[in-house]
Design a protein around this motif. Structure first.
Motif, PDB file in Angstrom:
ATOM      1  N   ASP A  17     -53.664  22.529 -29.251  1.00 37.77           N
ATOM      2  CA  ASP A  17     -52.337  22.728 -29.849  1.00 37.77           C
ATOM      3  C   ASP A  17     -51.939  24.199 -29.799  1.00 37.77           C
ATOM      4  O   ASP A  17     -50.785  24.527 -29.520  1.00 37.77           O
ATOM      5  CB  ASP A  17     -52.319  22.241 -31.300  1.00 37.77           C
ATOM      6  N   LEU A  18     -52.901  25.081 -30.069  1.00 37.02           N
ATOM      7  CA  LEU A  18     -52.619  26.518 -30.033  1.00 37.02           C
ATOM      8  C   LEU A  18     -52.243  26.970 -28.626  1.00 37.02           C
ATOM      9  O   LEU A  18     -51.283  27.727 -28.446  1.00 37.02           O
ATOM     10  CB  LEU A  18     -53.830  27.310 -30.541  1.00 37.02           C
ATOM     11  N   GLU A  19     -52.971  26.500 -27.630  1.00 34.29           N
ATOM     12  CA  GLU A  19     -52.658  26.864 -26.249  1.00 34.29           C
ATOM     13  C   GLU A  19     -51.270  26.381 -25.843  1.00 34.29           C
ATOM     14  O   GLU A  19     -50.499  27.112 -25.224  1.00 34.29           O
ATOM     15  CB  GLU A  19     -53.731  26.324 -25.304  1.00 34.29           C
ATOM     16  N   GLN A  20     -50.939  25.160 -26.221  1.00 34.89           N
ATOM     17  CA  GLN A  20     -49.627  24.602 -25.905  1.00 34.89           C
ATOM     18  C   GLN A  20     -48.521  25.384 -26.635  1.00 34.89           C
ATOM     19  O   GLN A  20     -47.487  25.702 -26.050  1.00 34.89           O
ATOM     20  CB  GLN A  20     -49.578  23.131 -26.295  1.00 34.89           C
ATOM     21  N   ALA A  21     -48.741  25.711 -27.894  1.00 31.48           N
ATOM     22  CA  ALA A  21     -47.750  26.458 -28.664  1.00 31.48           C
ATOM     23  C   ALA A  21     -47.584  27.876 -28.120  1.00 31.48           C
ATOM     24  O   ALA A  21     -46.477  28.412 -28.098  1.00 31.48           O
ATOM     25  CB  ALA A  21     -48.148  26.500 -30.141  1.00 31.48           C
ATOM     26  N   THR A  22     -48.667  28.463 -27.657  1.00 24.24           N
ATOM     27  CA  THR A  22     -48.598  29.803 -27.081  1.00 24.24           C
ATOM     28  C   THR A  22     -47.750  29.797 -25.814  1.00 24.24           C
ATOM     29  O   THR A  22     -46.906  30.687 -25.619  1.00 24.24           O
ATOM     30  CB  THR A  22     -50.013  30.341 -26.783  1.00 24.24           C
ATOM     31  N   LEU A  23     -47.944  28.797 -24.976  1.00 24.05           N
ATOM     32  CA  LEU A  23     -47.118  28.679 -23.766  1.00 24.05           C
ATOM     33  C   LEU A  23     -45.648  28.482 -24.125  1.00 24.05           C
ATOM     34  O   LEU A  23     -44.763  29.080 -23.508  1.00 24.05           O
ATOM     35  CB  LEU A  23     -47.617  27.537 -22.889  1.00 24.05           C
ATOM     36  N   ALA A  24     -45.393  27.661 -25.120  1.00 21.23           N
ATOM     37  CA  ALA A  24     -44.008  27.427 -25.548  1.00 21.23           C
ATOM     38  C   ALA A  24     -43.396  28.705 -26.111  1.00 21.23           C
ATOM     39  O   ALA A  24     -42.222  29.007 -25.855  1.00 21.23           O
ATOM     40  CB  ALA A  24     -43.960  26.308 -26.593  1.00 21.23           C
ATOM     41  N   ALA A  25     -44.176  29.481 -26.852  1.00 20.10           N
ATOM     42  CA  ALA A  25     -43.676  30.730 -27.417  1.00 20.10           C
ATOM     43  C   ALA A  25     -43.362  31.737 -26.313  1.00 20.10           C
ATOM     44  O   ALA A  25     -42.345  32.434 -26.363  1.00 20.10           O
ATOM     45  CB  ALA A  25     -44.687  31.316 -28.404  1.00 20.10           C
ATOM     46  N   LEU A  26     -44.234  31.819 -25.310  1.00 24.02           N
ATOM     47  CA  LEU A  26     -43.981  32.728 -24.185  1.00 24.02           C
ATOM     48  C   LEU A  26     -42.719  32.330 -23.432  1.00 24.02           C
ATOM     49  O   LEU A  26     -41.901  33.175 -23.071  1.00 24.02           O
ATOM     50  CB  LEU A  26     -45.186  32.758 -23.243  1.00 24.02           C
ATOM     51  N   SER A  27     -42.564  31.048 -23.221  1.00 19.82           N
ATOM     52  CA  SER A  27     -41.384  30.551 -22.523  1.00 19.82           C
ATOM     53  C   SER A  27     -40.111  30.848 -23.326  1.00 19.82           C
ATOM     54  O   SER A  27     -39.098  31.281 -22.768  1.00 19.82           O
ATOM     55  CB  SER A  27     -41.529  29.048 -22.283  1.00 19.82           C
ATOM     56  N   ALA A  28     -40.169  30.628 -24.617  1.00 22.30           N
ATOM     57  CA  ALA A  28     -39.011  30.889 -25.475  1.00 22.30           C
ATOM     58  C   ALA A  28     -38.690  32.385 -25.507  1.00 22.30           C
ATOM     59  O   ALA A  28     -37.520  32.776 -25.494  1.00 22.30           O
ATOM     60  CB  ALA A  28     -39.271  30.370 -26.885  1.00 22.30           C
ATOM     61  N   HIS A  29     -39.722  33.219 -25.521  1.00 22.32           N
ATOM     62  CA  HIS A  29     -39.499  34.670 -25.509  1.00 22.32           C
ATOM     63  C   HIS A  29     -38.838  35.113 -24.201  1.00 22.32           C
ATOM     64  O   HIS A  29     -37.906  35.923 -24.212  1.00 22.32           O
ATOM     65  CB  HIS A  29     -40.819  35.412 -25.711  1.00 22.32           C
ATOM     66  N   GLU A  30     -39.326  34.553 -23.095  1.00 23.36           N
ATOM     67  CA  GLU A  30     -38.724  34.883 -21.799  1.00 23.36           C
ATOM     68  C   GLU A  30     -37.252  34.467 -21.753  1.00 23.36           C
ATOM     69  O   GLU A  30     -36.401  35.202 -21.254  1.00 23.36           O
ATOM     70  CB  GLU A  30     -39.504  34.224 -20.666  1.00 23.36           C
ATOM     71  N   ALA A  31     -36.958  33.300 -22.289  1.00 13.60           N
ATOM     72  CA  ALA A  31     -35.566  32.831 -22.310  1.00 13.60           C
ATOM     73  C   ALA A  31     -34.705  33.734 -23.193  1.00 13.60           C
ATOM     74  O   ALA A  31     -33.562  34.031 -22.848  1.00 13.60           O
ATOM     75  CB  ALA A  31     -35.499  31.393 -22.811  1.00 13.60           C
ATOM     76  N   ALA A  32     -35.266  34.180 -24.313  1.00 14.15           N
ATOM     77  CA  ALA A  32     -34.491  35.013 -25.235  1.00 14.15           C
ATOM     78  C   ALA A  32     -34.196  36.392 -24.658  1.00 14.15           C
ATOM     79  O   ALA A  32     -33.171  36.997 -24.987  1.00 14.15           O
ATOM     80  CB  ALA A  32     -35.246  35.158 -26.557  1.00 14.15           C
ATOM     81  N   THR A  33     -35.088  36.876 -23.796  1.00 12.37           N
ATOM     82  CA  THR A  33     -34.909  38.232 -23.264  1.00 12.37           C
ATOM     83  C   THR A  33     -34.384  38.250 -21.837  1.00 12.37           C
ATOM     84  O   THR A  33     -34.193  39.321 -21.264  1.00 12.37           O
ATOM     85  CB  THR A  33     -36.247  38.997 -23.324  1.00 12.37           C
ATOM     86  N   HIS A  34     -34.126  37.083 -21.283  1.00  7.21           N
ATOM     87  CA  HIS A  34     -33.640  37.008 -19.902  1.00  7.21           C
ATOM     88  C   HIS A  34     -32.216  37.557 -19.820  1.00  7.21           C
ATOM     89  O   HIS A  34     -31.387  37.347 -20.708  1.00  7.21           O
ATOM     90  CB  HIS A  34     -33.688  35.559 -19.400  1.00  7.21           C
ATOM     91  N   GLU A  35     -31.913  38.239 -18.726  1.00 10.69           N
ATOM     92  CA  GLU A  35     -30.597  38.876 -18.559  1.00 10.69           C
ATOM     93  C   GLU A  35     -29.440  37.882 -18.545  1.00 10.69           C
ATOM     94  O   GLU A  35     -28.317  38.219 -18.909  1.00 10.69           O
ATOM     95  CB  GLU A  35     -30.569  39.731 -17.295  1.00 10.69           C
ATOM     96  N   GLU A  36     -29.712  36.647 -18.166  1.00 20.07           N
ATOM     97  CA  GLU A  36     -28.640  35.642 -18.154  1.00 20.07           C
ATOM     98  C   GLU A  36     -28.210  35.239 -19.563  1.00 20.07           C
ATOM     99  O   GLU A  36     -27.157  34.642 -19.738  1.00 20.07           O
ATOM    100  CB  GLU A  36     -29.080  34.403 -17.377  1.00 20.07           C
ATOM    101  N   ASN A  37     -29.035  35.555 -20.550  1.00 18.41           N
ATOM    102  CA  ASN A  37     -28.726  35.175 -21.929  1.00 18.41           C
ATOM    103  C   ASN A  37     -28.068  36.296 -22.724  1.00 18.41           C
ATOM    104  O   ASN A  37     -27.908  36.179 -23.938  1.00 18.41           O
ATOM    105  CB  ASN A  37     -29.987  34.692 -22.646  1.00 18.41           C
ATOM    106  N   VAL A  38     -27.704  37.373 -22.086  1.00 18.99           N
ATOM    107  CA  VAL A  38     -26.978  38.443 -22.767  1.00 18.99           C
ATOM    108  C   VAL A  38     -25.566  37.939 -23.079  1.00 18.99           C
ATOM    109  O   VAL A  38     -24.886  37.387 -22.214  1.00 18.99           O
ATOM    110  CB  VAL A  38     -26.932  39.714 -21.880  1.00 18.99           C
ATOM    111  N   ALA A  39     -25.171  38.128 -24.328  1.00 19.70           N
ATOM    112  CA  ALA A  39     -23.857  37.631 -24.760  1.00 19.70           C
ATOM    113  C   ALA A  39     -22.730  38.336 -24.012  1.00 19.70           C
ATOM    114  O   ALA A  39     -22.714  39.552 -23.893  1.00 19.70           O
ATOM    115  CB  ALA A  39     -23.705  37.842 -26.251  1.00 19.70           C
ATOM    116  N   GLU A  40     -21.786  37.537 -23.507  1.00 21.60           N
ATOM    117  CA  GLU A  40     -20.628  38.082 -22.796  1.00 21.60           C
ATOM    118  C   GLU A  40     -19.442  38.258 -23.735  1.00 21.60           C
ATOM    119  O   GLU A  40     -18.527  39.019 -23.441  1.00 21.60           O
ATOM    120  CB  GLU A  40     -20.264  37.177 -21.625  1.00 21.60           C
ATOM    121  N   ASN A  41     -19.446  37.531 -24.855  1.00 24.43           N
ATOM    122  CA  ASN A  41     -18.409  37.682 -25.873  1.00 24.43           C
ATOM    123  C   ASN A  41     -18.980  37.208 -27.205  1.00 24.43           C
ATOM    124  O   ASN A  41     -20.121  36.744 -27.266  1.00 24.43           O
ATOM    125  CB  ASN A  41     -17.129  36.918 -25.492  1.00 24.43           C
ATOM    126  N   LYS A  42     -18.191  37.301 -28.270  1.00 30.73           N
ATOM    127  CA  LYS A  42     -18.720  36.973 -29.593  1.00 30.73           C
ATOM    128  C   LYS A  42     -19.007  35.482 -29.788  1.00 30.73           C
ATOM    129  O   LYS A  42     -19.694  35.097 -30.725  1.00 30.73           O
ATOM    130  CB  LYS A  42     -17.777  37.469 -30.682  1.00 30.73           C
TER     131      LYS A  42
END
Length: 156
Positions: A17-42
């Motif tokens: 479970d920890l290994e699976q959650a760690t992979l999910a956390a890494l994936s979510a972090h990558e999505a949160a910091t990806h350049e495509e997710n930078v807000a273009e407007n409010k």
């Protein structure tokens, strides 16, 4: 049944479970910091939503780490009538419908079902209502859990 084998099964499940959650956390972090997710407007909240998800996943990873540490410290001992049921106990209960249930009582955070010797064993934390009700009980005692009543048939 072997309580030490049950403990090893719990630890293996928690580690997976920890290994699976760690992979999910890494994936979510990558999505949160990806350049495509930078807000273009409010009104563009995709990055914010991804950040909330990443934060939740990181908390889940930390909870699993702590649960794993706690369960690794558990040392199941033989049942002692003077102490009653305590962490590490393997308990056989009989409910009001004459159905037998096996429980493995441990620290909180690892609710799961395991198979051993042809039996299904519910892993239960001591913070769960039934877990709290069982602490200190002995063979022959009745345990009330909400509307249900159980008799303690055996403790290992």
């Amino acid at each position: 049944m072997d309580k030490n084998l049950l403990l090893q099964d719990v630890l293996a499940h928690l580690q997976a479970d920890l290994e699976q959650a760690t992979l999910a956390a890494l994936s979510a972090h990558e999505a949160a910091t990806h350049e495509e997710n930078v807000a273009e407007n409010k009104y563009d909240t995709l990055g914010l939503e991804a950040a909330y998800l990443a934060s939740g996943q990181a908390r889940r990873v930390e909870e699993l780490r702590q649960t794993l540490i706690t369960w690794r410290q558990l040392r199941p001992r033989p049942f002692d009538d003077a102490q009653g049921i305590e962490l590490g106990a393997l308990i056989q209960l009989l409910d009001e419908q004459d159905e037998e249930r096996w429980l493995f009582l441990g620290p909180q955070g690892a609710s799961m079902k395991l198979q051993q010797a042809g039996h299904t064993i519910q892993v239960l934390g001591s913070a769960a209502p039934l877990g709290r009700a069982l602490l200190g009980k002995a063979v022959g005692d009745e345990v009330r859990f909400g509307e249900q009543c159980f008799e303690v048939l055996a403790v290992e």
